[in-house]
Design a protein around this motif. Structure first.
Motif, short mmCIF file in Angstrom:
data_model
loop_
_atom_site.label_atom_id
_atom_site.label_comp_id
_atom_site.label_asym_id
_atom_site.label_seq_id
_atom_site.Cartn_x
_atom_site.Cartn_y
_atom_site.Cartn_z
N ALA A 53 -4.00 11.68 -10.33
CA ALA A 53 -4.61 12.98 -10.01
C ALA A 53 -4.28 14.01 -11.09
CB ALA A 53 -4.12 13.45 -8.65
N ALA A 54 -3.03 14.02 -11.55
CA ALA A 54 -2.63 14.97 -12.59
C ALA A 54 -3.36 14.71 -13.90
CB ALA A 54 -1.12 14.90 -12.80
N GLU A 55 -3.48 13.44 -14.27
CA GLU A 55 -4.16 13.10 -15.53
C GLU A 55 -5.64 13.46 -15.46
OE1 GLU A 55 -3.13 12.27 -18.42
OE2 GLU A 55 -1.03 12.19 -17.86
N ASN A 56 -6.26 13.26 -14.30
CA ASN A 56 -7.67 13.63 -14.16
C ASN A 56 -7.85 15.13 -14.34
OD1 ASN A 56 -8.45 11.00 -13.69
ND2 ASN A 56 -8.45 11.18 -11.47
N CYS A 57 -6.91 15.92 -13.81
CA CYS A 57 -6.98 17.37 -13.98
C CYS A 57 -6.79 17.76 -15.44
CB CYS A 57 -5.91 18.05 -13.14
SG CYS A 57 -6.28 18.08 -11.38
N GLU B 175 0.77 -1.24 0.00
CA GLU B 175 0.00 0.00 0.00
C GLU B 175 0.81 1.29 0.00
OE1 GLU B 175 -2.79 -0.11 3.23
OE2 GLU B 175 -3.59 -2.07 2.65
N HIS B 176 2.10 1.25 0.36
CA HIS B 176 2.77 2.53 0.63
C HIS B 176 4.16 2.67 0.01
CE1 HIS B 176 -0.50 3.63 3.25
NE2 HIS B 176 -0.36 2.51 3.93
N THR B 177 4.43 1.99 -1.09
CA THR B 177 5.71 2.18 -1.75
C THR B 177 5.71 3.49 -2.53
OG1 THR B 177 5.07 1.07 -3.80
CG2 THR B 177 5.93 -0.33 -2.02
N SER B 178 6.90 3.96 -2.87
CA SER B 178 7.01 5.20 -3.63
C SER B 178 6.40 5.06 -5.02
CB SER B 178 8.48 5.62 -3.73
OG SER B 178 9.28 4.55 -4.21
N ASP B 179 6.45 3.87 -5.60
CA ASP B 179 5.85 3.67 -6.92
C ASP B 179 4.33 3.78 -6.85
OD1 ASP B 179 6.40 2.95 -9.77
OD2 ASP B 179 5.07 1.29 -9.28
N ILE B 180 3.74 3.25 -5.79
CA ILE B 180 2.30 3.41 -5.60
C ILE B 180 1.95 4.88 -5.45
CG2 ILE B 180 0.41 2.97 -3.98
CD1 ILE B 180 1.70 0.23 -3.45
N ARG B 181 2.76 5.62 -4.70
CA ARG B 181 2.50 7.04 -4.50
C ARG B 181 2.64 7.81 -5.81
NH1 ARG B 181 0.52 5.68 -1.04
NH2 ARG B 181 1.52 5.80 0.98
N ALA B 182 3.64 7.44 -6.62
CA ALA B 182 3.82 8.10 -7.91
C ALA B 182 2.62 7.84 -8.82
CB ALA B 182 5.11 7.62 -8.57
N THR B 183 2.09 6.63 -8.75
CA THR B 183 0.90 6.30 -9.54
C THR B 183 -0.29 7.15 -9.12
OG1 THR B 183 1.67 4.02 -9.81
CG2 THR B 183 -0.66 4.43 -10.21
N GLU B 184 -0.46 7.35 -7.81
CA GLU B 184 -1.54 8.19 -7.31
C GLU B 184 -1.36 9.64 -7.78
OE1 GLU B 184 -2.21 5.59 -3.18
OE2 GLU B 184 -1.12 7.50 -3.15
N PHE B 185 -0.13 10.11 -7.77
CA PHE B 185 0.18 11.45 -8.24
C PHE B 185 -0.17 11.58 -9.73
CE2 PHE B 185 2.96 14.66 -10.04
CZ PHE B 185 2.94 15.68 -9.10
N GLU B 186 0.26 10.61 -10.51
CA GLU B 186 -0.03 10.61 -11.95
C GLU B 186 -1.53 10.63 -12.22
OE1 GLU B 186 3.66 8.02 -13.86
OE2 GLU B 186 1.84 7.02 -13.21
#
Length: 370
Positions: free
Chosen positions: A350-354, A337-348
């Protein structure tokens, strides 16, 4: 994507938790093919304690004065896919103003101190790095605190979208290592001195150390005043380079986590130390706060002492096997649940939705005919 970040620091982890958070996120985004530019104010206390002066995963732009760096900031913002200003960035208000006026496609704020920020916005409508009036102009308000505070950021302060972006860890760097004689101990604690944390450090580490004089205790972190009286069985490390953090945790029979008062009151604010220690398979004993059970299962993945007696019991009555099972369960949880790759995916995401919403808004709509 080209991502431009203005943050407190990425080159020095001395006395702050921002650097390791930005490093994990930026490294993972870089590995996923994105280009990162990071602006950092060059201050003496970080300059003399730089443990990552030249990251390979992003281009760092150090500057002395805002007026001098402003043309570079404007240039980088102008063709950025995503821009992000972090909490406690020294020129945050000016940087957010430039970001909102720029042609960048997605404009974000990353609050790594959400309860503190929201508390100040409630009181005066501003902080030293963010004005309340700037919040509605953001595309995404990323927050290291989840839970009910996200709704307040949207409904009270007008953020179009508030999303959790918790801290994370890099599994290639944070994993179990052979125990090191340098860090070997029964109970460890890593954290910069904070007056509101110290009573719990006294309760959950110093008091057990006084009772268990034959056990080994280790505290790593800067800025502790000379007035702190450590028991004789407590060894101190003033500052530990992040490269040694996994070795530190891997050599601890148990490690202690203590949370700042504002974060405890807000809840849903996991420290990056929780994830890093868990990734090393180290059993964690932590103070409790609302929402903690959404990150770790109490008793199975984390220990929650309520008194020094509990900590003494953990140290004297729990077998190595029992502690290892708790550490292994926590490690499995954070890897999922909390690796940096998972976090990067969440960031991506959110950005793509915007960007998708912007494309829809900019697409000419057909004119209805009678």
């Amino acid at each position: 994507m080209k991502i431009v970040i203005c943050g407190l620091s990425i080159t020095s982890s001395w006395g702050n938790g921002h650097a390791t958070t930005f490093r994990a996120l930026a490294r993972a985004l870089h590995e996923r093919g994105h280009r990162i530019v990071f602006f950092e104010h060059d201050v003496e206390w970080y300059a003399s304690n730089r443990d990552l002066p030249e990251p390979t995963f992003c281009r760092v732009e150090l500057y002395d004065k805002w007026g001098e760096v402003l043309p570079r900031i404007r240039k980088e913002f102008s063709d950025a896919d995503v821009t992000l200003v972090g909490s406690y960035f020294p020129d945050g208000i000016a940087a957010i103003r430039e970001m909102l006026e720029s042609s960048a496609r997605v404009k974000c704020f990353y609050d790594i101190d959400t309860p503190i920020t929201v508390g100040k916005l409630r009181e005066s409508g501003k902080t030293e790095y963010l004005l309340g009036e700037q919040v509605p102009g953001l595309d995404v308000y990323f927050s290291f605190t989840g839970g009910p505070m996200l709704r307040e950021i949207e409904e009270t302060f007008g953020a179009p979208h508030a999303a959790p972006l918790y801290c994370s860890f890099d599994p290639e760097r944070y994993h179990p290592y052979p125990p090191s004689r340098r860090f070997a101990c029964d109970l460890s604690y890593m954290g910069t001195y904070a007056p509101d944390r110290q009573p719990k450090v006294e309760e959950f580490l110093c008091e057990p150390a006084r009772r268990l004089k034959e056990r080994r205790f280790l505290v790593a972190g800067p800025q502790y005043p000379r007035s702190v009286r450590w028991p004789k069985s407590v060894r101190r490390i003033t500052h530990l380079n992040p490269r040694w953090h996994p070795h530190f945790y891997s050599s601890s029979r148990i490690t202690l986590n203590v949370t700042r008062r504002d974060m405890v009151q807000a809840g849903y604010s996991p420290s990056v130390r929780l994830f890093e220690a868990a990734a090393c398979g180290t059993p964690i004993a932590s103070d409790n706060w609302p929402g903690l059970e959404t990150f770790f299962a109490p008793g199975k993945e984390i220990l929650l002492p309520v008194s020094p007696d509990d900590m003494v019991q953990y140290l004297t009555e729990l077998s190595d096997r029992e502690l290892q099972l708790i550490g292994a369960a926590a490690k499995e949880r954070v890897l999922a649940e909390h690796t940096s790759d998972i976090r990067a995916t969440e960031f991506e995401r959110a950005a793509e939705n915007c960007r998708a919403r912007v494309r829809i808004a900019e697409t000419p709509q057909p004119v209805a005919t009678l």
